[in-house]
Design a protein around this motif. Structure first.
Motif, PDB file in Angstrom:
ATOM      1  N   GLU A  68      24.848 -18.633 -47.811  1.00 27.85           N
ATOM      2  CA  GLU A  68      25.297 -18.534 -46.419  1.00 27.85           C
ATOM      3  C   GLU A  68      26.751 -18.909 -46.257  1.00 27.85           C
ATOM      4  N   THR A  69      27.268 -19.726 -47.150  1.00 29.71           N
ATOM      5  CA  THR A  69      28.652 -20.196 -47.024  1.00 29.71           C
ATOM      6  C   THR A  69      29.664 -19.203 -47.582  1.00 29.71           C
ATOM      7  N   LYS A  70      29.197 -18.181 -48.299  1.00 31.00           N
ATOM      8  CA  LYS A  70      30.121 -17.212 -48.899  1.00 31.00           C
ATOM      9  C   LYS A  70      30.668 -16.272 -47.827  1.00 31.00           C
ATOM     10  N   GLU A  71      31.918 -15.881 -47.993  1.00 35.07           N
ATOM     11  CA  GLU A  71      32.566 -14.997 -47.032  1.00 35.07           C
ATOM     12  C   GLU A  71      31.822 -13.659 -46.945  1.00 35.07           C
ATOM     13  N   GLN A 116      25.584 -11.869 -45.420  1.00 36.77           N
ATOM     14  CA  GLN A 116      24.653 -11.336 -44.431  1.00 36.77           C
ATOM     15  C   GLN A 116      23.292 -11.166 -45.082  1.00 36.77           C
ATOM     16  N   HIS A 171      21.809 -21.934 -35.195  1.00 31.14           N
ATOM     17  CA  HIS A 171      23.152 -22.443 -35.485  1.00 31.14           C
ATOM     18  C   HIS A 171      23.116 -23.822 -36.140  1.00 31.14           C
ATOM     19  N   PRO A 189      24.917 -21.922 -39.538  1.00 32.39           N
ATOM     20  CA  PRO A 189      25.953 -21.705 -38.518  1.00 32.39           C
ATOM     21  C   PRO A 189      26.812 -20.471 -38.737  1.00 32.39           C
ATOM     22  N   ASP A 190      27.166 -20.171 -39.970  1.00 39.30           N
ATOM     23  CA  ASP A 190      28.030 -19.022 -40.236  1.00 39.30           C
ATOM     24  C   ASP A 190      27.306 -17.709 -39.964  1.00 39.30           C
ATOM     25  N   VAL A 191      26.084 -17.591 -40.446  1.00 35.06           N
ATOM     26  CA  VAL A 191      25.297 -16.376 -40.237  1.00 35.06           C
ATOM     27  C   VAL A 191      24.926 -16.210 -38.767  1.00 35.06           C
ATOM     28  N   HIS A 192      24.630 -17.311 -38.095  1.00 32.94           N
ATOM     29  CA  HIS A 192      24.185 -17.231 -36.707  1.00 32.94           C
ATOM     30  C   HIS A 192      25.202 -16.564 -35.799  1.00 32.94           C
ATOM     31  N   ARG A 193      26.462 -16.705 -36.091  1.00 31.95           N
ATOM     32  CA  ARG A 193      27.497 -16.096 -35.245  1.00 31.95           C
ATOM     33  C   ARG A 193      27.430 -14.575 -35.274  1.00 31.95           C
ATOM     34  N   ARG A 194      26.781 -14.025 -36.298  1.00 29.57           N
ATOM     35  CA  ARG A 194      26.691 -12.568 -36.428  1.00 29.57           C
ATOM     36  C   ARG A 194      25.236 -12.139 -36.591  1.00 29.57           C
TER      37      ARG A 194
END
Length: 327
Positions: free
Chosen positions: A103-106, A109, A132, A136-141
């Motif tokens: 999940e932390t990788k740029e 998805q 989130h 948190p990173d995935v949740h934004r998209r």
């Protein structure tokens, strides 16, 4: 069965839950009843307005139906949702390290394939406002594929859009993945919803391969999601199951017969609800689209992962005496 399956709730907590769950459903129901009971001239005007609404929402809000219009403050902080989450004790199991790292990788998805649907999939709306806290990173998209009919019902449409839903068509799913969004899908759909049986863990999956094929074509990893408690939120009945199945199969009309708190078909029983996730799964294929054999291999791998996920967490979630039934 472990005691943590049932949430012990006070009379006041149950009353608040009844108000919260019914408040989400009553406005559209009252709207329909008002139209049905109104004089003919008013009924005709209402129908014309509704047709205009459907046309307007489909034409002018096309981008919202395709890409969503999430309102994070609403899904996270709406007071009724807080009441519902507390009532169900909704929470997440420990995330696998592989998912945390991925999940932390740029550009990360995923396609989150959630089971079982349950009578109403209440967990879906409530889970959206909590994702989130763990991803948190995935949740934004993050977007959720939802039945097209939801976007044709006033009030329901707004709730669906604000909680990150998009139209559940193949093209919409592809567009969102191409845009870098992650997806939540409920592959069991109406068939799984109708076959929900209190006290049993039924999953409709053997013939559902579309989400796997989509993931393979888009090179997107799949995460299996199991929702403990979803099958037990309502007591169910098999009365007229045959005719109801025919309606679902031929007309797309799903009519689950269920009763929750004090017999309500809208407010679930106070069952502890825990959502658990698998590690991301990557599927191999030789070309741009999977062959039938490659699809079958990937689909079987997913089924085995879902079974393993269920067995791994069933004791800690209070379901040690149950087995997952894949149909």
């Amino acid at each position: 069965m472990a005691a943590n399956v049932d949430n012990k709730r006070s009379l006041a907590e149950k009353a608040l839950a009844l108000v919260a769950f019914h408040t989400l459903f009553i406005p559209p129901i009252l709207l329909v009843l008002t139209i049905l009971l109104a004089p003919s001239i008013v009924k005709a005007q209402a129908i014309l307005l509704y047709i205009a609404f459907v046309f307007w929402s489909g034409c002018t809000l096309g981008s919202e139906l395709k890409y969503g219009n999430p309102w994070r403050r609403f899904s996270e902080d709406f007071p009724l949702f807080h009441t519902m989450r507390s009532y169900l004790g909704l929470g997440f199991g420990p995330l696998p390290n592989e998912l945390i790292e991925a999940e932390t990788k740029e550009g990360a998805q995923f396609i989150f394939a959630a089971f079982p649907h349950g009578c109403g999939s209440e967990f879906r709306i409530l889970m959206e406002g909590m994702m989130h806290t763990i991803l948190p990173d995935v949740h934004r998209r993050l977007r959720t594929l939802a039945a097209s009919v939801l976007f044709r019902i006033p009030v329901v449409r707004e709730i669906a859009l604000w909680t990150g839903c998009v139209d559940a068509s193949r093209k919409t799913a592809e567009r969102n993945l191409d845009k870098g969004h992650s997806l939540v899908v409920l592959p069991g759909g109406e068939a799984e919803q109708l076959m929900t049986e209190h006290g049993r863990e039924k999953v409709y999956l053997k013939s559902r391969k579309g989400f796997i094929k989509l993931a393979m074509r888009k090179r997107c990893p799949v995460v299996a999601v199991y929702v403990f408690g979803s099958s037990d939120m309502f007591r169910t009945s098999r009365f007229l199951y045959g005719p109801r199945y025919w309606l679902m199969k031929n007309l797309g009309v799903c009519i689950p017969l269920c009763r929750g708190l004090i017999g309500s078909p809208m407010c679930p029983l106070p069952k502890k609800t825990t959502v658990v996730f698998s590690a991301p799964m990557h599927f191999q294929m030789a070309d741009h689209s999977p062959s039938d054999k490659e699809l079958d291999v990937a689909h079987d791998k997913f089924m085995q992962e879902l079974i393993g996920l269920f067995n791994k967490h069933k004791s800690s979630c209070g379901y040690a005496d149950r087995e997952i039934e894949i149909r």
